[in-house]
Scaffold this active site. Structure first.
Site, PDB file in Angstrom:
ATOM      1  CD  GLN A  11      -3.075   0.640   2.269  1.00  0.00           C
ATOM      2  OE1 GLN A  11      -3.194  -0.491   2.706  1.00  0.00           O
ATOM      3  NE2 GLN A  11      -3.831   1.630   2.681  1.00  0.00           N
ATOM      4  CB  SER A  91       2.759  -4.598   3.948  1.00  0.00           C
ATOM      5  OG  SER A  91       1.598  -4.418   4.724  1.00  0.00           O
ATOM      6  CG  LEU A  92      -1.833  -5.077  -0.319  1.00  0.00           C
ATOM      7  CD1 LEU A  92      -3.057  -5.797   0.216  1.00  0.00           C
ATOM      8  CD2 LEU A  92      -2.207  -3.715  -0.903  1.00  0.00           C
ATOM      9  NE  ARG A 116      -3.146  -7.488   5.290  1.00  0.00           N
ATOM     10  CZ  ARG A 116      -2.356  -6.462   5.007  1.00  0.00           C
ATOM     11  NH1 ARG A 116      -2.758  -5.553   4.119  1.00  0.00           N
ATOM     12  NH2 ARG A 116      -1.173  -6.322   5.588  1.00  0.00           N
ATOM     13  CG  HIS A 197       2.779  -3.597   9.315  1.00  0.00           C
ATOM     14  ND1 HIS A 197       2.462  -4.925   9.141  1.00  0.00           N
ATOM     15  CD2 HIS A 197       2.645  -3.011   8.098  1.00  0.00           C
ATOM     16  CE1 HIS A 197       2.160  -5.130   7.870  1.00  0.00           C
ATOM     17  NE2 HIS A 197       2.251  -3.991   7.227  1.00  0.00           N
ATOM     18  CD  GLN A 246       1.305  -8.970   6.129  1.00  0.00           C
ATOM     19  OE1 GLN A 246       0.162  -8.538   6.259  1.00  0.00           O
ATOM     20  NE2 GLN A 246       1.843  -9.195   4.958  1.00  0.00           N
TER      21      GLN A 246
END
Length: 305
Positions: A11, A91-92, A116, A197, A246
């Site tokens: 992202q 991440s994503l 999510r 996070h 995560q």
């Protein structure tokens, strides 16, 4: 002969117009966009291709990014470009990595990140969380500088000299001052919609874990590297648990790249909008090749090289 890694951005890399040239030129990419839009009940073409306010809202961003990157990957597969030996995503982007490795079906990855994104968007009220990038400071020094500040933690280990902190807004502000006093060259507040996070999103991670029970996880020949551990994942048992963690744990991107290089990877192909991951990798190692697939013409360049 060295190994190839497919890597996928997270992202923040999104931009209007992303993937439009693939939609116009590729049957495989067009099918991915159309089927993802039907699955989610979203006008994916309008979301990704046109200027709009929703593209930067987390609950829409995540589905749009994953759809775009996987549409590009679908065309790469259609052309017969070399399959990766390992995949990873920031991440994503880890969901794209899992789809490219065969851990999840592409549409299941889109479905998972739609939920999510919604859960992460709802987790912390606007203004109560923040993130800041810390530049030109060693990880150990950042960890030491913020160790006594409650409510803030390292969110991303991106590359040497670039980390990100995340947490409650007041705690991040306190940490910014502490980091500047400790010698950080720059501390830059990020324009994000939540403290990603960080432990503030733990409840979102737990809710996501429950929803992931309905997402099939498949045996896969290609391993991927998990953000949470920076280790290769070969099996299926730990996948959902890693995705739960995560959401609220640091992204170990630098460590993930180092693990892939140690595993024999000498060529990285970044698939998706922007060149952020490529810039990180060049700061991690000058001994590897990095290619980008962001535009239609990039495919010919990657094929020729």
């Amino acid at each position: 002969m060295g190994k190839i890694a497919y890597i996928f951005p997270g992202q923040g890399a999104q931009k209007a117009g992303m993937g439009k040239d693939f939609y116009e030129n590729s049957r495989a990419a067009r099918e991915m966009f159309d089927r993802a839009g039907e699955l989610l009940g979203l006008d994916m073409k309008a979301l990704c291709f046109e200027e709009n306010d929703r593209l930067d809202i987390t609950e829409y961003t995540q589905a749009a990014m994953v759809t775009t990157s996987l549409a590009m990957t679908a065309e790469m597969e259609e052309r017969g470009l070399p399959r990766p030996d390992v995949t990873a995503g920031l991440s994503l982007g880890e969901y794209c990595a899992m789809a490219a490795a065969g851990v999840m079906a592409p549409l299941d990855a889109v479905r998972a990140v739609r939920r999510r994104g919604i859960l992460m968007q709802e987790a912390v009220p606007a203004g109560q969380g923040a993130m800041s990038a810390v530049l030109a400071m060693k990880a150990e020094a950042v960890e030491q500088a913020i160790s006594s500040i409650e409510g803030v933690q390292i969110a991303n280990y991106n590359c040497p000299g670039q980390l990100v902190i995340s947490g409650r807004t007041a705690a991040v502000e306190e940490a910014e001052e502490a980091l500047r006093a400790a010698g950080a060259k720059r501390v830059v507040r990020l324009n994000v919609s939540g403290p990603f996070h960080s432990l503030l999103l733990k409840e979102a991670g737990e809710k996501l874990y429950e929803e992931l029970q309905s997402i099939p996880v498949m045996e896969h020949e290609i391993p991927y590297v998990a953000n949470v551990t920076a280790q290769y994942v070969y099996g299926t048992e730990e996948v959902r648990g890693l995705l739960r963690q995560q959401v609220y744990s640091p992204v170990k991107w630098q460590q993930s790249v180092e693990a892939m290089i140690a595993g024999g990877v000498d060529t990285f192909v970044e698939i998706g909008p922007g060149k952020t991951l490529s810039s990180f990798i060049r700061k991690i190692s000058r001994d590897v090749k990095v290619f980008n697939v962001e535009k239609w013409e990039d495919l010919d360049r990657a094929w020729n090289q």
